[in-house]
Motif scaffolding. Structure first.
Motif: not given
Lengths: 183, 292
Positions: B78-81, B110-111, B152-157
């Motif tokens: 979800f946060p990545l999306a 994201a999935s 697409l490989a963004a950082m997520t918390p």
């Protein structure tokens, strides 16, 4: 994740949030965007992906022998053999993602391997290429594992339910890897 | 309180073990640099979008969270999306009627990035009440990844939370409960536009502090005392402790207002006995539950 496969969306979560979508208009705009993308990539790689021809530019494209490529590039995706046996190419085209293949990677790459070109790198572009390569190396790896898991974890009809998206995923790396991996 | 939300033992999903080599300081430093390259523009509602307003983001985010929850997606999906959604909207004006298509596509991608068995296009279309078609979703996917330049490989918390927990001298079960609560806060933050200006590391640190505070863990463990923890985490993410505290307070007030809303909404629902707002200790899972 088995739960995921068997769980059907609950009606409460299935909702249209912002009114109807004008499909025709949407598709027209997609075509426009795709054309823009195609042109951008044509410029970037000086390659006419639509007619499958090298163009003048900073990259020098060379044809390679079919036999000199790893068979990864021209063997059909596994899922097509396993699940879409009878459906063949046409049903894959319905998948949408194959349109992707048509637009970005031009037609019939797998059959067309003798046309696959090799480019000699211009040193200034290495970052570009590195970007492309890392992006793509990831995907074949994922493709290898996900269909297997899927089969291991799901029942027959679930596999077939999932297969369109799975096969389209598998389709993706084929579209451009022959060229970009060559450097 | 819903016990199955906390219980991780019954899952059948196969996961790789956490790789200790990816939880060292060198990686953390790289992540702190990398998060800047994948951050959305703070002002896209003003500068880019004509039709789309902040409240619409909230609507689509709430729906996305609901879908992710119902499909038992990995927490990071979800946060990545939402990161994809914000980044797309940061440079591409979009019609209101297509926001849900974008949201669905962001979950789709994201999935694929985060899950062994990703969500299918067909299923996502069903969730839009079939207002979009699978082939449109796949076309949108191509557009999305191109606009995001395949970054697409963004950082997520969530990535940061693991690093924080690794550095914290705590028992594994304490870590697990902090992780759960912090992840809930992260999801909550992703639905709220106010947090768009905070980098994932800040959201992560703020969520961990809010979780520890809410669980009253600082009373028994000096490391987890408010001062000590904010000092520690602000050093880890290299920010001013006051910024971190401000973020954490913002998270807590978001929780409060969500709870209040949820209370109003769930007046009819029998099971939800939402405790006193000040008692955060067992509310996060509730919030998440009610909020969707």
């Amino acid at each position: 994740m088995e739960a995921r496969q068997s769980e059907y969306p609950k009606p409460s979560a299935c909702r249209n949030l912002f009114g109807p979508v004008n499909h025709e208009e949407l598709n027209r705009e997609f075509q426009k965007h795709l054309q823009e993308m195609e042109e951008a990539y044509q410029r970037k790689w000086n390659f006419d992906f639509y007619n499958h021809r090298p163009l003048e530019g900073r990259y020098e494209w060379q044809a390679v022998e079919k036999g000199s490529l790893p068979d990864f590039y021209f063997r059909p995706p596994r899922l097509r053999k396993a699940v879409c046996k009878s459906a063949g190419r046409q049903s894959l085209d319905v998948n949408g993602n194959c349109q992707t293949v048509v637009f970005v990677g031009s037609q019939g790459i797998s059959e067309d391997t003798q046309c696959v070109a090799q480019k000699t790198d211009v040193s200034g572009n290495q970052t570009d290429l590195a970007e492309q390569c890392t992006g793509q190396r990831k995907r074949p790896a994922a493709d290898d594992s996900s269909p297997q898991n899927k089969r291991a974890n799901t029942t027959e009809e679930e596999v077939s339910e999932d297969s369109p998206s799975a096969s389209s995923v598998e389709q993706t790396p084929k579209k451009s890897s022959p060229r970009r991996h060559q450097t | 309180m819903e016990h199955q939300l906390l219980c991780c033992e019954v899952e059948t999903i196969r996961r790789a073990y956490l790789d200790a080599n990816l939880l060292n300081d060198r990686v953390l430093q790289t992540m702190l640099k990398a998060e800047e390259t994948c951050s959305p523009s703070v002002s896209y509602f003003k500068c880019v979008q004509k039709e789309i307003l902040p409240y619409m983001r909230k609507i689509v985010a709430t729906w996305m969270l609901e879908v992710c929850e119902e499909q038992k997606c990995e927490e990071e999906v979800f946060p990545l999306a939402m990161n994809y959604l914000d980044r797309f909207l940061s440079f591409e004006p979009l019609k209101k009627s297509r926001l849900q298509l974008l949201g669905a596509t962001c979950m789709f991608v994201a999935s694929k990035m985060k899950e062994t068995i990703p969500l299918t296009a067909e299923k996502l279309c069903i969730y839009t009440d079939n207002s979009i078609r699978p082939d449109e979703l796949l076309q949108m996917e191509l557009l999305l990844v191109n606009k995001l330049k395949w970054n697409l490989a963004a950082m997520t918390p969530h990535d940061f939370i693991e690093h924080f927990l690794t550095k914290m001298p705590l028992a594994e079960d304490t870590k697990q409960i902090i992780r759960k609560h912090a992840q809930t806060f992260v999801a909550l933050c992703a639905t709220d536009i106010k947090f768009i200006s905070n980098p994932p590391s800040m959201i992560a640190a703020g969520s961990v502090v809010a979780a520890v505070q809410g669980l009253h863990l600082g009373n028994t463990n000096t490391f987890l005392s408010y001062q000590c923890l904010t000092h520690f985490l602000s050093q880890v993410i290299k920010c001013d402790p006051d910024c971190l505290r401000a973020c954490q307070e913002q998270i807590e007030s978001l929780l409060e207002s969500s709870l209040r809303q949820a209370q109003q909404h769930s007046a009819s629902s029998e099971t939800k006995t939402v405790e006193d707002e000040a008692d955060l200790s067992c509310t996060p899972t509730d919030v998440r539950d009610v909020n969707i």
